[in-house]
Write an enzyme that holds these catalytic residues in place. Structure first.
Site: not given
Ligand code: FEO
Length: 395
Positions: A24, A80, A82, A84, A146, A165, A193, A226
């Site tokens: 991030h 999601h 994002e 990644d 999130h 996530d 996390y 993750h």
């Molecule tokens: Fe909210 Fe692993 O990205």
């Protein structure tokens, strides 16, 4: 390549990023690296749940090829936006030309604003399903867990939850499952996390978990996007989330975080620490410029007290502690107490500024701050010791 089957005909096709140390941007230090987990479901229809960071696109495509020609993918579930998890989407869509991207309305908007792709997109809501043949994909919107677009995918036939996530950890390893790794390391990374990404969203998380429990969803495996997959004891991480979201267990611990210019504030910090210790309160001392902020934030999950120190510089606090306090403000803490200390030469604003930020962060300031001019005298250090003792009695 060894195939990793996480449930019948559901395969891990993600990537392990051994070398990433900042995530991030620089908001999260990942000292154990991370993984980007993507899952391939082989059925009458082929579905890919999430992708990986863009720089790992080729690795993802090669892994998929071990099972199926990627051009045959029918659905790509985007839990999601994002990057990644969506970064490889443009490359996959060049190959899987007939695939439909599936996600929430916010996901559709977010993906478009990231990649400007003219993709076939199916918007889904909580309760919507897609049949792949033998298996069903059931969707659960999870806004602000999130990001606004976040969603969980559930496969009832396998009792498998793919929550992106949520329940993840930044933890690169050759192992994929919770029964294969050290439990202390696993829970430490999961706590880190939660603390660094999810603390401010705790009320939303509690509500969502309550909704999921009440819906009677049976869960055998939780496969986040993750880190490690929870197959031995998925309830372990669910219960940990419930406790963390409730702010439990808060221990009689104090975090003492400071920044010093010429060592005066550091001398004060050590005297305050002695005062805490004499009463028997456990405390940890961090110079913000020597410590890892991500680790300190993890400690906040269980610490009841925060004592923050800074020298005064240019009528304000030092920049390292300012950055830390700014991050703290975003966490919107509850049930914590705190106080401030610091050295000064002539104006001495630092302690008042710290107190104000603590209050804005949701921390109750329970005793007046303490300051010392230039280098603390022996009387100043005795006062710091008493300051620590007094705070310890309030923990
Ligand atoms: Fe909210 Fe692993 O990205």
């Amino acid at each position: 390549m060894k195939k990793v089957e996480i449930a019948k005909n559901v395969f891990w096709v993600g990537a392990v990023d051994w070398n990433v140390r900042n995530f991030h941007g620089h908001t999260y230090t990942t000292r154990r690296g991370t993984t980007y987990n993507a899952y391939l479901i082989i059925d009458k229809k082929i579905a890919l749940v999430d992708t990986v960071l863009g720089s790992f696109s080729e690795e993802l495509i090669e892994k998929i090829k071990d099972f199926v020609d990627p051009s045959r993918i029918d659905y790509i579930i985007a839990n999601h936006v994002e990057t990644d998890h969506s970064g490889a989407l443009p490359e996959i869509m060049k190959i899987a030309k007939n695939a439909k991207v599936v996600g929430t309305a916010k996901c559709k908007e977010g993906l478009y604003r990231h990649y400007y792709g003219n993709w076939d997109f199916q918007v889904v809501k909580t309760g919507d399903t897609i049949s792949l043949g033998e298996k069903t994909l059931k969707f659960i919107e999870a806004p602000m867990i999130h990001w606004p677009d976040s969603m969980f995918t559930y496969i009832p036939e396998e009792k498998l939850l793919l929550p992106n996530d949520a329940f993840g950890q930044h933890y690169a390893s050759t192992e994929r499952f919770d029964d294969e790794v050290d439990q202390c390391v696993l829970m430490d990374e999961a706590a880190k996390y939660y603390a660094n990404i999810l603390i401010p969203l705790s009320p939303i998380i509690l509500k969502k978990l309550d909704e999921v429990v009440k819906s009677g969803l049976e869960i055998k495996t939780i496969a986040p996007s993750h880190g490690i997959i929870w197959r031995k004891d998925p309830l372990k991480i669910v219960n940990a989330y419930i406790n963390w979201a409730k702010g439990l267990p808060l221990e009689k611990n104090v975090l003492l975080v400071y920044e010093t210019m010429w060592g005066a504030t550091e001398k004060m910090a050590k005297a305050v620490l002695e005062g805490l210790k004499i009463v028997g309160v456990k405390a940890k001392l961090y110079d913000i410029n020597a410590a890892d902020r991500t680790e300190i934030i993890k400690e906040i999950l269980s610490a009841k007290g925060l004592i923050i120190g800074s020298s005064t510089h240019d009528n304000t606090i030092l920049p390292g502690i300012a950055g830390f306090l700014d991050f703290l403000k975003g966490l919107r803490l509850k049930n914590r107490i705190g106080c401030a200390f610091g050295s000064f030469g002539w104006s001495g604003e630092s302690v008042r500024i710290i107190e104000n930020i603590l209050k804005e962060s949701g921390v109750e300031v329970v005793q007046p701050s303490i300051s010392a001019k230039y280098m603390p005298s022996s009387d100043d250090l005795k006062n710091c010791f008493e300051f620590g003792k007094n705070f310890a009695t309030k923990i």
